[in-house]
Design a protein around this motif. Structure first.
Motif, PDB file in Angstrom:
ATOM      1  N   THR A  68       0.827  -1.209   0.000  1.00  0.00           N
ATOM      2  CA  THR A  68       0.000   0.000   0.000  1.00  0.00           C
ATOM      3  C   THR A  68       0.857   1.253   0.000  1.00  0.00           C
ATOM      4  N   ALA A  69       0.204   2.384  -0.293  1.00  0.00           N
ATOM      5  CA  ALA A  69       0.900   3.670  -0.278  1.00  0.00           C
ATOM      6  C   ALA A  69       1.403   4.007   1.113  1.00  0.00           C
ATOM      7  N   ASP A  70       0.616   3.661   2.148  1.00  0.00           N
ATOM      8  CA  ASP A  70       1.059   3.900   3.523  1.00  0.00           C
ATOM      9  C   ASP A  70       2.344   3.131   3.818  1.00  0.00           C
ATOM     10  N   GLU A  71       2.431   1.896   3.340  1.00  0.00           N
ATOM     11  CA  GLU A  71       3.630   1.090   3.593  1.00  0.00           C
ATOM     12  C   GLU A  71       4.839   1.687   2.909  1.00  0.00           C
ATOM     13  N   HIS A  72       4.666   2.136   1.674  1.00  0.00           N
ATOM     14  CA  HIS A  72       5.755   2.798   0.965  1.00  0.00           C
ATOM     15  C   HIS A  72       6.225   4.028   1.733  1.00  0.00           C
ATOM     16  N   LEU A  73       5.277   4.763   2.281  1.00  0.00           N
ATOM     17  CA  LEU A  73       5.597   6.014   2.981  1.00  0.00           C
ATOM     18  C   LEU A  73       6.329   5.759   4.297  1.00  0.00           C
ATOM     19  N   LEU A  74       5.923   4.725   5.056  1.00  0.00           N
ATOM     20  CA  LEU A  74       6.395   4.536   6.423  1.00  0.00           C
ATOM     21  C   LEU A  74       7.533   3.521   6.569  1.00  0.00           C
ATOM     22  N   ASP A  75       7.812   2.754   5.531  1.00  0.00           N
ATOM     23  CA  ASP A  75       8.827   1.709   5.616  1.00  0.00           C
ATOM     24  C   ASP A  75      10.226   2.329   5.585  1.00  0.00           C
ATOM     25  N   SER A  76      10.944   2.271   6.725  1.00  0.00           N
ATOM     26  CA  SER A  76      12.275   2.881   6.818  1.00  0.00           C
ATOM     27  C   SER A  76      13.282   2.202   5.903  1.00  0.00           C
ATOM     28  N   SER A  77      13.039   0.950   5.541  1.00  0.00           N
ATOM     29  CA  SER A  77      13.968   0.251   4.657  1.00  0.00           C
ATOM     30  C   SER A  77      13.931   0.799   3.235  1.00  0.00           C
ATOM     31  N   GLN A 129      14.491   9.547  -3.478  1.00  0.00           N
ATOM     32  CA  GLN A 129      14.388   9.705  -4.917  1.00  0.00           C
ATOM     33  C   GLN A 129      13.007  10.196  -5.351  1.00  0.00           C
ATOM     34  N   LYS A 130      11.976   9.809  -4.575  1.00  0.00           N
ATOM     35  CA  LYS A 130      10.610  10.106  -4.997  1.00  0.00           C
ATOM     36  C   LYS A 130       9.864  10.999  -4.007  1.00  0.00           C
ATOM     37  N   ALA A 131      10.612  11.701  -3.125  1.00  0.00           N
ATOM     38  CA  ALA A 131       9.977  12.500  -2.072  1.00  0.00           C
ATOM     39  C   ALA A 131       9.034  13.552  -2.627  1.00  0.00           C
ATOM     40  N   SER A 132       9.468  14.264  -3.623  1.00  0.00           N
ATOM     41  CA  SER A 132       8.630  15.330  -4.180  1.00  0.00           C
ATOM     42  C   SER A 132       7.354  14.764  -4.778  1.00  0.00           C
ATOM     43  N   TRP A 133       7.484  13.638  -5.483  1.00  0.00           N
ATOM     44  CA  TRP A 133       6.314  13.014  -6.101  1.00  0.00           C
ATOM     45  C   TRP A 133       5.327  12.562  -5.044  1.00  0.00           C
ATOM     46  N   ARG A 134       5.803  11.919  -3.967  1.00  0.00           N
ATOM     47  CA  ARG A 134       4.912  11.425  -2.924  1.00  0.00           C
ATOM     48  C   ARG A 134       4.240  12.587  -2.187  1.00  0.00           C
ATOM     49  N   LEU A 157       3.461  15.453  -3.440  1.00  0.00           N
ATOM     50  CA  LEU A 157       2.408  15.941  -4.322  1.00  0.00           C
ATOM     51  C   LEU A 157       1.207  15.004  -4.330  1.00  0.00           C
ATOM     52  N   LYS A 158       1.471  13.702  -4.231  1.00  0.00           N
ATOM     53  CA  LYS A 158       0.385  12.721  -4.198  1.00  0.00           C
ATOM     54  C   LYS A 158      -0.454  12.900  -2.937  1.00  0.00           C
ATOM     55  N   ILE A 159       0.212  13.133  -1.796  1.00  0.00           N
ATOM     56  CA  ILE A 159      -0.506  13.385  -0.550  1.00  0.00           C
ATOM     57  C   ILE A 159      -1.314  14.669  -0.662  1.00  0.00           C
ATOM     58  N   GLN A 160      -0.680  15.703  -1.213  1.00  0.00           N
ATOM     59  CA  GLN A 160      -1.374  16.980  -1.388  1.00  0.00           C
ATOM     60  C   GLN A 160      -2.600  16.816  -2.277  1.00  0.00           C
ATOM     61  N   ALA A 161      -2.444  16.021  -3.343  1.00  0.00           N
ATOM     62  CA  ALA A 161      -3.555  15.811  -4.273  1.00  0.00           C
ATOM     63  C   ALA A 161      -4.731  15.135  -3.580  1.00  0.00           C
ATOM     64  N   GLU A 162      -4.459  14.206  -2.658  1.00  0.00           N
ATOM     65  CA  GLU A 162      -5.552  13.544  -1.924  1.00  0.00           C
ATOM     66  C   GLU A 162      -6.299  14.544  -1.049  1.00  0.00           C
ATOM     67  N   PHE A 163      -5.560  15.433  -0.388  1.00  0.00           N
ATOM     68  CA  PHE A 163      -6.214  16.464   0.406  1.00  0.00           C
ATOM     69  C   PHE A 163      -7.077  17.363  -0.471  1.00  0.00           C
ATOM     70  N   VAL A 164      -6.515  17.807  -1.593  1.00  0.00           N
ATOM     71  CA  VAL A 164      -7.243  18.719  -2.480  1.00  0.00           C
ATOM     72  C   VAL A 164      -8.510  18.073  -3.016  1.00  0.00           C
ATOM     73  N   PHE A 180      -4.244   6.654   5.278  1.00  0.00           N
ATOM     74  CA  PHE A 180      -5.186   6.686   6.390  1.00  0.00           C
ATOM     75  C   PHE A 180      -5.272   8.077   7.004  1.00  0.00           C
ATOM     76  N   PHE A 181      -4.142   8.775   7.136  1.00  0.00           N
ATOM     77  CA  PHE A 181      -4.169  10.054   7.827  1.00  0.00           C
ATOM     78  C   PHE A 181      -4.937  11.112   7.044  1.00  0.00           C
ATOM     79  N   VAL A 182      -4.925  11.032   5.720  1.00  0.00           N
ATOM     80  CA  VAL A 182      -5.715  11.971   4.918  1.00  0.00           C
ATOM     81  C   VAL A 182      -7.201  11.672   5.116  1.00  0.00           C
ATOM     82  N   ARG A 183      -7.536  10.410   5.096  1.00  0.00           N
ATOM     83  CA  ARG A 183      -8.925   9.989   5.303  1.00  0.00           C
ATOM     84  C   ARG A 183      -9.438  10.451   6.661  1.00  0.00           C
TER      85      ARG A 183
END
Length: 228
Positions: free
Chosen positions: A8-17, A24-29, A31-38, A134-137
């Motif tokens: 899941t997207a949450d796992e990608h976000l929170l997995d320290s490994s 590499q993808k911080a800016s993209w992620r 923006l994806k979080i921002q897009a969910e809020f918007v 989950f946190f956006v929801r």
């Protein structure tokens, strides 16, 4: 054949490994979080829900159970009292509350969430949003609900319930009414809060009183009218 579990997207976000991948993808992620809020804000503002009640409850509630019937009746009574109904949009208790709202002719909202297993939005939702995080929801639940009713549920229901209670207790939000539906189901929890948390001064008596514990749906709906 082994079925590979979907990440899941949450796992990608929170997995320290995955820290290198995150860099590499911080800016993209972000923006994806921002897009969910918007999308969430735009959709629910446009919907003009008015006073809405968030209903929590288990996805595992069986359709032919008394708990399901209780959820339908709760959604219908909330609708008849002039409230829109917001749920997590899934099956079980969430479907029941959305069904009752639909029967009452009020707006029935489902805030879906990406999970490793398919769940889907129930057929009684007329305003649908699907979230990866989950946190956006949770923000959408808290922003667009003026009160909360918790039907019997599991970890997800507990998570949503205690998030709401924490925000009210700490005065991070204005006080809104919270009702636990089902004295047999929730009574042990409330007893434990008093016998353990209050007794050991982790919370105060008044913190337990932030919740109404009842079997009476009319009482619960009347309690929701105390929002504001």
């Amino acid at each position: 054949m082994t079925i590979k579990r979907r990440v899941t997207a949450d796992e990608h976000l929170l997995d320290s490994s995955r820290s290198d991948e995150w860099k590499q993808k911080a800016s993209w992620r972000t923006l994806k979080i921002q897009a969910e809020f918007v999308e969430g804000f735009d959709t629910l503002e446009e919907a003009e829900l008015g006073d809405a009640i968030g209903v929590y409850g288990s996805a595992r509630t069986e359709v032919d159970s008394e708990e399901y019937k209780l959820g339908v009746e709760l959604g219908r009574k909330l609708g008849e009292a002039g409230f829109s109904v917001i749920t997590g949009g899934g099956p079980g208790a969430m479907e029941a509350a959305n069904r009752g709202a639909a029967e009452a002719g009020v707006k029935s909202v489902g805030l879906g969430i990406e999970l490793p297993f398919e769940q889907g939005i129930n057929d009684y939702v007329d305003i649908q949003l699907d979230f990866h995080y989950f946190f956006v929801r949770k923000v959408m639940f808290l922003k667009y609900s003026c009160g909360f009713c918790a039907l019997p549920g599991g970890y997800g229901t507990m998570d949503e319930l205690f998030e709401s209670l924490t925000l009210v207790q700490t005065e991070k939000v204005g006080r809104f009414p919270i009702a636990l539906i089902g004295t047999t189901y929730w009574g042990g929890l409330v007893d434990w809060l008093r016998s353990s948390m209050v007794e050991q001064r982790k919370i105060n008596d008044k913190d337990v009183d932030l919740m109404l514990l009842t079997d009476d749906l009319d009482e619960a709906v009347a309690h929701m009218g105390k929002a504001g």
